[in-house]
Design a protein around this motif. Sequence first.
Motif, PDB file in Angstrom:
ATOM      1  N   UNK A  45      -0.388  -1.876  -6.509  1.00  0.00           N
ATOM      2  CA  UNK A  45       0.140  -1.171  -5.325  1.00  0.00           C
ATOM      3  C   UNK A  45      -0.948  -1.147  -4.283  1.00  0.00           C
ATOM      4  N   UNK A  46      -0.802  -1.990  -3.305  1.00  0.00           N
ATOM      5  CA  UNK A  46      -1.894  -2.171  -2.336  1.00  0.00           C
ATOM      6  C   UNK A  46      -1.983  -1.022  -1.339  1.00  0.00           C
ATOM      7  N   UNK A  74       5.257  -8.923   9.894  1.00  0.00           N
ATOM      8  CA  UNK A  74       5.539 -10.260   9.387  1.00  0.00           C
ATOM      9  C   UNK A  74       4.306 -10.871   8.728  1.00  0.00           C
ATOM     10  N   UNK A  75       3.128 -10.663   9.312  1.00  0.00           N
ATOM     11  CA  UNK A  75       1.908 -11.184   8.715  1.00  0.00           C
ATOM     12  C   UNK A  75       1.628 -10.525   7.372  1.00  0.00           C
ATOM     13  N   UNK A  76       1.844  -9.208   7.286  1.00  0.00           N
ATOM     14  CA  UNK A  76       1.621  -8.512   6.021  1.00  0.00           C
ATOM     15  C   UNK A  76       2.582  -9.005   4.937  1.00  0.00           C
ATOM     16  N   UNK A  77       3.849  -9.233   5.286  1.00  0.00           N
ATOM     17  CA  UNK A  77       4.828  -9.707   4.299  1.00  0.00           C
ATOM     18  C   UNK A  77       4.498 -11.129   3.855  1.00  0.00           C
ATOM     19  N   UNK A  78       3.951 -11.956   4.756  1.00  0.00           N
ATOM     20  CA  UNK A  78       3.593 -13.312   4.367  1.00  0.00           C
ATOM     21  C   UNK A  78       2.436 -13.341   3.381  1.00  0.00           C
ATOM     22  N   UNK A  79       1.643 -12.263   3.311  1.00  0.00           N
ATOM     23  CA  UNK A  79       0.527 -12.164   2.393  1.00  0.00           C
ATOM     24  C   UNK A  79       0.878 -11.409   1.107  1.00  0.00           C
ATOM     25  N   UNK A  84       8.260  -1.831   0.727  1.00  0.00           N
ATOM     26  CA  UNK A  84       7.830  -0.503   0.233  1.00  0.00           C
ATOM     27  C   UNK A  84       6.403  -0.221   0.638  1.00  0.00           C
ATOM     28  N   UNK A  85       5.535  -1.260   0.520  1.00  0.00           N
ATOM     29  CA  UNK A  85       4.143  -1.068   0.946  1.00  0.00           C
ATOM     30  C   UNK A  85       4.062  -0.751   2.437  1.00  0.00           C
ATOM     31  N   UNK A  86       4.827  -1.486   3.241  1.00  0.00           N
ATOM     32  CA  UNK A  86       4.797  -1.251   4.691  1.00  0.00           C
ATOM     33  C   UNK A  86       5.341   0.140   5.017  1.00  0.00           C
ATOM     34  N   UNK A  88       5.234   2.801   3.050  1.00  0.00           N
ATOM     35  CA  UNK A  88       4.238   3.791   2.650  1.00  0.00           C
ATOM     36  C   UNK A  88       3.117   3.889   3.697  1.00  0.00           C
ATOM     37  N   UNK A  89       2.691   2.718   4.214  1.00  0.00           N
ATOM     38  CA  UNK A  89       1.639   2.739   5.227  1.00  0.00           C
ATOM     39  C   UNK A  89       2.120   3.447   6.489  1.00  0.00           C
ATOM     40  N   UNK A  90       3.385   3.244   6.864  1.00  0.00           N
ATOM     41  CA  UNK A  90       3.918   3.943   8.037  1.00  0.00           C
ATOM     42  C   UNK A  90       3.972   5.443   7.795  1.00  0.00           C
ATOM     43  N   UNK A  91       4.394   5.856   6.603  1.00  0.00           N
ATOM     44  CA  UNK A  91       4.467   7.279   6.298  1.00  0.00           C
ATOM     45  C   UNK A  91       3.080   7.909   6.336  1.00  0.00           C
TER      46      UNK A  91
END
Length: 806
Positions: A45-46, A74-79, A84-86, A88-91
């Motif tokens: 879980x990054x 989009x860049x984060x999803x490509x990596x 869910x990770x995105x 959590x980071x927004x929250x």
Amino acid sequence: MNRSSIQSHLSSYRNSSFLLFRQRFALSFLLVAIAITTGFCQQPSRADQLNDEQIIEFYQRAQGSGLTEMQIEQAAMSQGYTLTDIAKMRQRMAKIKQQSNRTGQLSTDTLSSRSQQGTLSQRPLSSYDSLNLLRRDTVRRPNIFGASLFKGTSLTFEPNLRIATPRNYVVGPDDELMVEIYGNSTESFRLRVSPEGSVRMLNLAPIFVSGITIEQAEQRIVGRLRQAYQGLNRPNSGTYASVTLGNIRSIRVTMVGEVVMPGTYTLSSLSTAFNALYLAGGPNPETGSFRDIQVIRNNRIIRTIDLYDYLLRADKKDDIRLLDQDVIRVNDYGVRVEIVGQVKRPAIYEVKTGETLKNVLSFAGGFTDRAYTFSLTLRRNTPRELRISTIAQEQLATFVPQSGDKYTIGEILNRYENRVQVTGAVMRPGDYALGDEITSVRSLINRAEGLRKDAFLNRATLYRERDNTDLEAIPFDVGRLMRNETEDIPLLRQDSVHIYSVRDLREPYYVSIEGAVNRPDTIPYVTNLTVTDLIALSGGFQEGATPTRIEVARRIREDTTKMTGSETVQIFQFSIDRELHLLPADARFLLKPFDVVYVRTSPRYELQQNVSVYGEVQHPGNYAIESRGERISDILKRVGGLKTGAFLPGARFSRRGTVIATDLGAILDNPRMSGNLLLEVGDSLYIPKLPETVSIQGAVLNPSTVSFTSGFHFRDYVTQAGGYTDNARQKRSYVVYANGLKDRTKRFLFFRHYPKIEPGSKVIVPFGPLTDDRRLSPGERIGLISVIGTMTVTLTTVIINLVRLF
């Protein structure tokens, strides 16, 4: 394709390639930073492995590189990041911002703010405005109604960026939409509309929002988000979303026609037609229309603006919001008329088809209180010259104005159509209306509540205006008129009746009192006034008054042509005690107008008059003059004698600031001598101590003060001062003694008698005229001696020759 076109395409290609390379480089750098920071290859879980500082640094780097939130996701999803990770980071980012907002430490939250993107056009000072500034001081030009709206600097029509999102706002490219998801799930997106008119979120398909309202865009965005959030914005779903407007775009609007500054302007997308008109300086007052302004969109007129609706009724229905590429055209004015005179807003007004002169007068605010509304004066242009017409009041509602008309509203005359006046000795003087109740002089006086008691009944005057406006005086007997003994006088418009008072026909009555009373005065005469009443009104007797010698001087009012005596006034004498009681024989004496009452002072009553004695006496101080015959020798007896060491020859007697030389010792020896003066108020006598000095002044080499030496003579003291100067007048020398007496040098034959020197004396040697200019030089002396010698020899020779002859 020519060479310039090829170079332009190559330049555009290089710029786009460079921009793409820069974005890819920034994206690669961010991904490497994320991989190094989080170590996502080893962690399941990054997002949980990032601390708050790393999340804030990540977003700040991403925003600083110029990437949008969609590109970052989009860049984060490509990596390998998941939704869910995105989320959590927004929250966590939202939580960090919320806590930071409470403490006021972090200012990176811009989701709730709104700003303007790009640089907007500003209104410069136009040449027309500069010309108007000059015209205000040099040429008085007619005021064109509405032109001042766009000349001021305090009125801008700038759109308010802090207003709630307008529901009819049309979304376009470069607008930013803020999407807030709340409830069971918390998310926030800031979406910028692409040039193609779409926005993207997460890994969802693009949403086309350009050209629709913010409300319609919200429906499309919520509908697309339901693919990721089931039941979004539906009852009992627990998850809701709202779409608001963030940073707004700019639009370009073109101003053409009769505007002060035509051109294309960059405006806020919230701007309205009035904002654009203000930036362009408004319609040109010389040629532009204020009532025919067209808003053109897609080659179609969507609104015609009439600024009079806003100016006169504050109606902003025509102030519509503008879109990109809108055109505003100000047409030429059609019909303009000018209204001057007694209206509330004299100006030049624009008239539309179907409007009458009554409408134009309402534009001007209507008539003033002093306006002559019975008719108006019209000056109208004809094909060859001017023409004047008169417009009656009943024609206003149907009269149609023409271009170039000038309407003048006059002022009512300063006269009354039914006024009559009554002034003078009536109970209620003033203006009255000539009508049914008031038709004659008698009815006017009765309406003024009758005559006063002081009215002069034998004569009154009626002033009447003649045909040439001159006044005519008509006298009448008001007493007989009011007793119905003469015929009543009918009244006309502008008549004025004046009733005289008996006081108007006589000199004002008064009585006066003078002499030994506390408040001598002149007061108005009243009937039955006695002498004691007048004395009481003047504050009573003074302390030195003689009540037994009261005089009253009365004018002789009868005809004096047959009088044989020389009297000019009548004199009456009274004796009154200090309780203001008249003797019985004089108790019925009443004062008449212009009487003057005199109250005499006691012959021996005087205020205390002081003289001063100070110095070497036993009792110095002020002394009252005991009698009119008191002299200097008498006051010396009252001071108790002299103190030891008093120098009587130096005594100085002063009167009104001037020293009077006296020999006090001689006065005491012989009080009958002429120097024993009678004392006057303010006199002062000073007895000094024995002085021990002598002063030498004037034409001596060293003027000084030396000690008195017994046996020294006049010339001894001059010697102590260095002797005489060259221009000293020795024979004019004199001595001033301490008591003010003087003695001068006397001469008999070849002998000089110098004055005696006493202690305290001043030796004065006068200056003579300077003789340096009169002295001869040595050469002049030799020449003079030679002349004298020659004359002597010549005279001797003549005498010898004469002797020989005889």
